[in-house]
Design a protein around this motif. Structure first.
Motif: not given
Length: 546
Positions: A54-55, A59-67, A409-412
């Motif tokens: 979940f974390r 974290r990934l969403l925070g790095t993908l600055d795309t519309p 498969d919650p691989t970070p």
């Protein structure tokens, strides 16, 4: 049961609920901007594997600055719960459009594929493979634009996270547990594209064995697609990864070339117009419609939405996206350290781990592959496994009541290295107690629909109405027999739990094992409904009335 709410937000209504948690429509108090808040369920908060995944999704969403990918506003973790606050896409899932129309037409299919592929491309450039591209995870907004969501089982490129995904869209190498690769996402995107063009999936196996064999060995059914688009189908569904476009960027280039040659330079504008028109036919599925929350029967996956102005541009207290992961790690470490000191235990128990994103001159993050989990989950088919193995539905987000099957498969996803040092702001302190929903009475439970969807497949829609928002347990029992009006022989059952709304609509698939000509389903609740329960039967297609 407690219902923790992220401080600083006012919830409007619940958009969906299930085994992995719930998704709520809320308003950011300081700005008035609507957001979607995804809460991890109470049951999973004690499972470190789920919490870590979940974390990592946040974290990934925070790095993908795309519309073209749903955006992160902040991640909050406290003793009472964990939540991802995201932008709100006022749109519907591609699955809902396909369920209504059967197919979208070629230009619309190309437009929706291009938009979501651009989201995949951003992930691929960050070293991440989505691993669960499918119509449920593509959202179509009111203007016809498309956006990719749900990175819950994303993994680092070339990592070995095990077998996971949705079987109807899994590449041949995914069935063998090969390392995660962008080419597998290209395969899943092409399978979705094929479904948009034809109204059905490229391979129609009804179980693991059939699907695996078809994906591994069956010829690519490109002849069912419009002739100009068959090269895209053949390339994207090639059995060998090296025969496909190597990543989403490469696939977009091929798509644009083929689309322009076949439909002219204005194809995308017409395609988006067609998508907007299709979405407009489903107004009640938009989050802005104010419709009731809906549940599904899936395996711990979450469909999220979001497009108004991004809060990351409106949160003055935020941090650059590149600093989010570091702040999260810092606060968690401080809380853990304080928790180990007996005198400060109560203080540590109230500490928040929170991240924010906002505009700022942040440097491009450097991605590193995530660790490989110790266990290997098994993919699920379009029909869920036996009830004892199936957790409740994951949150849906104002889209459709169809199931959204997948495995978790919650691989970070990759961590990020910020270019600047974040400020050492002290953690926030949440309320010491969370409200508890009072018991409810169930006024009605009804099987509103029962239909045969395949030779051994059925689907039932069940509606529950209550006088409050407290928890309700639903028992669904399936039967087969040769006598009309009698339940017949038991053919499986499942139990689901819902709370947070006054009305629930659930669409449940079932694989029928019995041989009777009548299939039946019975729904009862705890607390018991005022009408006692509901039973419905159908006479199946393979039988003949004599």
């Amino acid at each position: 049961m407690s219902a923790w709410v992220v401080p600083g937000y006012t919830e409007t209504r619940e958009l969906g609920a299930g085994g992995s948690g719930r998704v709520a429509l809320a308003t950011h108090d300081a700005t008035g901007v609507p957001v979607a808040v995804k809460y991890l369920s109470e049951r999973l908060r004690s499972d470190e594997t789920f919490v870590r995944g979940f974390r990592s999704e946040a974290r990934l969403l925070g790095t993908l600055d795309t519309p073209h990918v749903v955006g992160l506003y902040e991640y909050v973790e406290a003793p009472q719960g964990a939540a991802i606050v995201m932008e709100l896409v006022d749109g519907v899932a591609l699955r809902a459009l396909l369920a209504r129309e059967g197919s979208t037409g070629p230009e619309a299919a190309l437009a929706v594929l291009k938009g979501s592929l651009l989201g995949l491309a951003a992930a691929h450039r960050a070293g991440v493979v989505h691993r669960d591209y499918k119509p449920e995870n593509v959202l179509v907004a009111a203007d016809g634009s498309s956006k990719l969501v749900d990175f819950g089982i994303a993994a680092g490129r070339d990592s070995r996270p095990g077998i996971a995904g949705t079987p109807a869209y899994m590449a041949p190498e995914q069935w063998n547990g090969a390392p995660a690769s962008p080419a597998a996402d290209v395969y899943a995107a092409t399978a979705t594209f094929f479904e948009c063009l034809t109204g059905h999936k490229p391979f129609a196996g009804h179980n693991f064995a059939e699907l695996a064999l078809q994906h591994l060995e069956a010829p690519v059914p490109d002849g069912q697609a419009p002739e100009p688009l068959r090269p895209l189908i053949r390339r994207g569904l090639a059995k060998a990864p090296h025969e496909r476009p190597e990543n989403a960027d490469a696939f977009v280039s091929e798509l644009e070339s083929v689309a322009t040659a076949a439909y002219g330079p204005d194809w995308e504008e017409r395609g988006r117009g067609r998508l907007a028109a299709l979405a407009a036919l489903l107004p009640l599925l938009f989050p802005s419609s104010g419709g009731t929350a809906q549940g599904t029967t899936a395996l711990a996956t979450t469909t999220l939405t979001g497009p108004p102005p991004r809060l990351r541009r409106r949160f003055p207290r935020g941090l650059p996206a590149g600093a989010a992961a570091l702040l999260l790690a810092l606060l968690l470490a401080l809380a853990a350290r304080a928790g180990g000191e007996e005198a400060d235990g109560d203080v540590a128990a109230q500490a928040f781990a929170t991240t924010h994103t906002s505009p700022g001159p942040s440097a491009s993050p450097t991605s590193t592959p995530p660790p490989t989990p110790t266990s290997t989950p098994t993919p699920t088919t379009e029909e869920p496994p036996t009830p004892s193995d199936t957790p409740e539905a994951s949150p849906t987000y104002g889209t459709t009541t169809e199931p959204v099957p997948t495995t978790t498969d919650p691989t970070p996803p990759p961590t990020t290295t910020p270019a600047t040092t974040p400020p050492t702001t002290p953690p926030t302190t949440p309320p010491t107690t969370a409200p508890t929903r009072p018991p409810v009475s169930v006024t009605d439970v009804s099987v509103t629909s029962l239909r045969q969807t395949g030779p051994t497949a059925a689907e039932a829609t069940i509606e529950i109405t209550t006088d409050g928002t407290g928890p309700v347990t639903l028992l669904v029992e399936w039967f087969t027999g040769d006598e009309k009006g009698a339940p017949g022989t038991p053919d499986g059952s499942e139990t689901l739990r819902r709370e947070g709304a006054g009305r629930y609509t659930l669409t449940l698939p079932h694989v029928v094992g019995g041989a009777g000509c009548y299939w039946g389903v019975r729904a009862t609740t705890d607390p018991a409904a005022a009408n006692g329960g509901s039973l419905q039967q159908i006479f199946i297609r393979r039988c003949v009335i004599t």
